[in-house]
Structure formats: C-alpha cells, structure tokens
Design a protein around this motif. Structure first.
Motif, PDB file in Angstrom:
ATOM      1  N   GLU A  92       5.100   0.577   5.051  1.00 33.54           N
ATOM      2  CA  GLU A  92       5.593  -0.288   3.981  1.00 33.54           C
ATOM      3  C   GLU A  92       6.990   0.109   3.501  1.00 33.54           C
ATOM      4  O   GLU A  92       7.509  -0.452   2.536  1.00 33.54           O
ATOM      5  CB  GLU A  92       4.631  -0.219   2.790  1.00 33.54           C
ATOM      6  N   LYS A  93       7.610   1.065   4.157  1.00 32.11           N
ATOM      7  CA  LYS A  93       8.841   1.639   3.633  1.00 32.11           C
ATOM      8  C   LYS A  93      10.089   0.841   3.989  1.00 32.11           C
ATOM      9  O   LYS A  93      10.072  -0.051   4.844  1.00 32.11           O
ATOM     10  CB  LYS A  93       9.018   3.061   4.160  1.00 32.11           C
ATOM     11  N   SER A 137       0.861  -1.180   0.000  1.00 29.83           N
ATOM     12  CA  SER A 137       0.000   0.000   0.000  1.00 29.83           C
ATOM     13  C   SER A 137       0.899   1.232   0.000  1.00 29.83           C
ATOM     14  O   SER A 137       2.125   1.122  -0.121  1.00 29.83           O
ATOM     15  CB  SER A 137      -0.915   0.004   1.230  1.00 29.83           C
ATOM     16  N   THR A 138       0.289   2.397   0.159  1.00 28.46           N
ATOM     17  CA  THR A 138       1.070   3.637   0.229  1.00 28.46           C
ATOM     18  C   THR A 138       1.353   4.044   1.666  1.00 28.46           C
ATOM     19  O   THR A 138       1.884   5.131   1.907  1.00 28.46           O
ATOM     20  CB  THR A 138       0.323   4.776  -0.495  1.00 28.46           C
ATOM     21  N   GLN A 185       3.188   4.436   5.207  1.00 26.79           N
ATOM     22  CA  GLN A 185       4.599   4.563   5.539  1.00 26.79           C
ATOM     23  C   GLN A 185       5.137   3.314   6.246  1.00 26.79           C
ATOM     24  O   GLN A 185       6.350   3.105   6.313  1.00 26.79           O
ATOM     25  CB  GLN A 185       4.826   5.795   6.408  1.00 26.79           C
ATOM     26  N   SER A 193       5.660   2.964  -6.679  1.00 23.52           N
ATOM     27  CA  SER A 193       5.329   3.226  -5.279  1.00 23.52           C
ATOM     28  C   SER A 193       5.848   4.596  -4.835  1.00 23.52           C
ATOM     29  O   SER A 193       7.023   4.912  -5.032  1.00 23.52           O
ATOM     30  CB  SER A 193       5.925   2.149  -4.374  1.00 23.52           C
ATOM     31  N   PRO A 194       4.973   5.405  -4.190  1.00 23.00           N
ATOM     32  CA  PRO A 194       5.404   6.709  -3.682  1.00 23.00           C
ATOM     33  C   PRO A 194       5.904   6.657  -2.240  1.00 23.00           C
ATOM     34  O   PRO A 194       6.193   7.704  -1.646  1.00 23.00           O
ATOM     35  CB  PRO A 194       4.121   7.539  -3.773  1.00 23.00           C
ATOM     36  N   VAL A 195       5.995   5.473  -1.647  1.00 25.10           N
ATOM     37  CA  VAL A 195       6.393   5.338  -0.245  1.00 25.10           C
ATOM     38  C   VAL A 195       7.844   5.791  -0.069  1.00 25.10           C
ATOM     39  O   VAL A 195       8.746   5.318  -0.776  1.00 25.10           O
ATOM     40  CB  VAL A 195       6.218   3.885   0.232  1.00 25.10           C
ATOM     41  N   ALA A 222       9.575   7.628  -5.762  1.00 24.86           N
ATOM     42  CA  ALA A 222       9.487   8.022  -4.363  1.00 24.86           C
ATOM     43  C   ALA A 222      10.594   8.988  -3.962  1.00 24.86           C
ATOM     44  O   ALA A 222      11.562   9.205  -4.696  1.00 24.86           O
ATOM     45  CB  ALA A 222       9.525   6.777  -3.471  1.00 24.86           C
TER      46      ALA A 222
END
Length: 458
Positions: free
Chosen positions: A333-334, A328-329, A331, A366-368, A389
């Motif tokens: 997940e970073k 998911s987006t 944080q 992904s933008p994370v 990202a």
C-alpha cells in the motif's frame, strides 16, 4: 461649668474630624473609582482583543488570496462589528476605535498579516468628582496575527521516543540546505549515523542524544558545531490540515511504446490499485488546472514506480499532490518512487490552496513506509509529509571518485550534478537515509507546506 481648656479641645477635635473625613472620603473615592476603572479597563481590553482576533480570522481565511493584506476592508469591518458588539462604537459616547491593517506602531508595524486595534474612551467620575470633573481616559491596544507561514524546518522528525528516529546508514552524503534538522525523540540515540556517509545541515536540534560511529560524520555548515541536544520537541506544524475529501475518479489513458513500455497519462482524482510503473514506462501527471484541485487521491493499492520516468504535463499548471490513503498496513500500500539512471523524475507541489507546498502526503494514521530513491535526472520539490510513518530516502546514483552521477535541475533550469534533489522539506514520524549516492534537500519557503497562525501577539 465648662472650662476654657475643654472648649479649646472640642474645637481641635472638630477640626481633626473634618480633616480626616476629607482624607477618608478621598480614599473611598480612589478605592471605588479605582475599582470601577480597573473593571472598565479590563472590559475595554477584552473588546480590543476580540476585535483584533475577528480581523485575524478574516486575514487567515483569505491569506492565499490576499497574503495578509485587506484590500477590500473586510477584515477591518469585522473588527469594527466585533468592537461594537462589545459596547464600543467609534464616535459614540466619547469612544474612539482605531483599526490599522497593518499596524502603525510597535514591533509589527507595516507587516502583512497583522491587525492593530486601539480603543480609547473617557470614563466619568463617581466619588472622585471631589478631585475634578473631567473624565478619566482609558486606552487598550491589541495586535493579532492571521497568516499561513512556512514552518522553519528543513527536516522535522516527530516521534518522541524511538531510538534512531533519524537513522543514516548509507555511503553517500545527505545535505540539508536552508533550514534546521529537528529530531523530537528523547532517546539517548535519537539521531544515529553510521555507514561511511556525511550528514550536512545548517543546524541540528535533538531532544535526546546523538550517536556517530564508523566513518560517518555529522557536519554543520556554514557555521560549525551547531549541534544542540536536550532541546524542546517541536509539534507537528501541519497537524491542523484537514484531510482532503475524496475527489471523483481520475482518468488514466494507456498507450504502448515502441521500446516495450507504456505511456500512462493521468488526471487528478481518486485511484485504486494502480499498476506498478516499470523502468520502460513513462508516466505523465496532469496538474491542478486539469481539475480536482491537482490531488491524486490513492485510495488503496499505493503508488509504485520502479524506475519509470515520471513528469508533469506541461500543458497544465498549478502543481500536484499525491495523497496516499492505504487500505491496510501491508507494504503493497506504500508510496514508492525509484529513479532510473537513464530516466527522469520531476515533480512539483501544489502552487495554491490549503495544500500549497505539499507534494506527497500519507494518511497520518498509517504506519506504511514511504520509499523514495533518487537516481539519474531526479528532482522532487515540496513537502513530504508522513506523520505516522517512516520516510526512507536513498541516493542510489553510482559513485566515481566521490562524485554522484545523479543530477537534478534547479529553479532556473540549470543542471546540478552530484546529487538527487528529493524534496524541499521532510516531516515524518521517522527518517531513514541510505544508499550509495548523495541526497540533497533544499529547504525553500515557497516550495513547502505552510502552518497556520491565528493568535494575539500583543
């Protein structure tokens, strides 16, 4: 009765007609044969181009193994087959096909990764036989390249229009050594540095503008004033890379340590929902020789360390790559790797294969955010790649009279004080530099990911 004068004129006209016919026939011969020669020249050049590209494809495919050479003659064989398929076989009908890997002439002479194809033939005359019977020589030459090369950028920021696409707000110094810093954003404030720190770089190429405020500095070394704005954007040199396939699950063993932490030993493979590794923990990552191409495929849950010691297993070899595929987006997940004043982080990239030189890679879509904070004995080599990202890089070693207590070990095993070594190359959508400690990125071709080239160069 026909006068003598009229008879004389008739003779003159006949001579003029004969002379003019010769000129007209010659012009027709030049026009017709010239057109045929032009078409044949184009056909010969197209065959040379195709043959050179066929060889380049083979050199490209096998570059990790052969480094642009052709020890078994397979690239040459491909070029020969392609030339013959286009009607040019060496030694047949007066055709000469010469294939040289590497080239034997021109600016790419003796350079690995290049192929030179020369096709020569004699074209029979048609109407121009009136000028002679020998064949007209035609020669076509093509030079191609098939290689994997290091993109010549220490830092490359891909976003095209963001303000502060490269943003430095910390109090420490950021040093980029060995390659330029490139910012693609066309924003008037594409590169912003405030705070109290200094950004050191060999050269800066910024499509938009630069804003320096407060006590910050932007310095080029060894040559001063190498800051260029209004430059053309540089495309993502790793856009060609296929996403790694999902490997089988990796294994993780856990042993309790006397100090309260845990020893985690991981093998390459797929992982979901890894634990957050704390400051008392030790994490040992096995390298490529342990299997699955040395890829740690994080398929949800991220990879987070808040001060753990992270090292590579010395009994295995080949380096490693962490690929983050956020679910998911969020944080959570970073990728987060934070150093510890009393701990150690030591990671090196893959040493072979299509992902050679990559150490951290996040799904392009992904933008994370990714967070890497250097502290203590901290060294990460290789390319950090996050095309979609922001890459947050902080140097958090304590400062004393301007000297960071952080350190890393260089390629010869020598301790280098005063900076955390974070990566050999950054390629990301945006980049934020912060913290109070110094950050050192050492661009080094063998330690970075490679872009791939298949093209005609001559």
């Amino acid at each position: 009765m026909i006068s003598r004068t009229e008879k004389s004129r008739r003779g003159t006209v006949a001579v003029l007609v004969a002379v003019c016919l010769t000129v007209i026939v010659g012009m027709v011969a030049i026009a017709v044969d010239g057109g045929m020669l032009f078409l044949e020249r184009r056909r010969t050049q197209a065959a040379a181009d195709a043959a050179a590209m066929a060889a380049a494809c083979y050199l490209f495919e096998n570059y990790p193994r052969d480094n642009g050479t052709d020890p078994q003659g397979k690239a040459k064989e491909r070029a020969e087959i392609t030339a013959e398929a286009n009607g040019f076989k060496d030694g047949v009908d007066g055709v000469t096909v010469t294939i040289s890997i590497p080239p034997v002439s021109g600016p790419y002479k003796d350079k690995a990764g290049y192929c030179e194809v020369v096709i020569e033939q004699g074209v029979k005359r048609a109407f121009s036989l009136i000028f002679g019977g020998e064949a007209i020589p035609i020669k076509a030459r093509a030079v191609s390249r098939g290689a994997w090369v290091e993109p010549k950028a220490g830092v490359l920021i891909l976003d095209y229009d963001d303000s502060a696409s490269l943003n430095a707000q910390g109090n420490g110094a950021f040093s980029e050594v060995g390659g330029p810093v490139i910012v693609n954003s066309n924003n008037p404030n594409a590169l912003v540095t405030a705070g109290n720190g200094t950004i050191y770089g060999q050269e800066f190429y910024v499509t938009g503008g630069v804003k320096v405020s407060g006590n910050a500095n932007l310095v080029t070394t060894p040559k001063p004033n190498q800051i260029f704005t209004g430059t053309h954007p540089t495309p993502d040199p790793l856009a060609y890379l296929p996403v790694p396939s999902v490997p089988p699950n990796g294994t993780m063993t856990v042993v309790s340590l006397s100090g309260g932490g845990k020893l985690y030993t991981l093998t390459p493979g797929r992982y979901t929902n890894l634990p957050t590794f704390g400051s008392k923990d030790q994490v040992v990552l096995k390298q490529a020789s342990a299997g699955n191409g040395g890829i740690y495929y994080i398929d949800g849950g991220g990879f987070k360390s808040t001060g753990a010691t992270i090292t590579m297993d010395p009994l295995t070899s080949g380096g490693l790559m962490i690929y983050n595929n956020p679910a998911s987006t969020a944080q959570s997940e970073k990728i987060q790797i934070t150093g510890n004043p009393d701990g150690r982080v030591d990671l090196k990239p893959l040493e072979s294969g299509p992902y050679k030189g990559l150490v951290l890679w996040q799904n392009r879509n992904s933008p994370v955010d990714i967070l890497v904070e250097g502290n203590g004995n901290f060294s990460i080599k290789g390319t950090l790649y996050a095309a979609g990202a922001k890459l947050n890089i902080n140097g958090n070693g304590k400062t004393s009279t301007g000297t960071n207590t952080g350190y890393y070990y260089d390629d010869n095993g020598n301790r280098v004080d005063g900076a955390s070594r974070i990566g050999s190359q950054f390629i990301s959508k945006n980049l934020s530099l912060g913290g109070n400690g110094n950050i050192n990125i050492v661009y080094n071709g063998p330690d970075v990911a490679r872009t791939r080239i298949i093209t005609l160069v001559e």
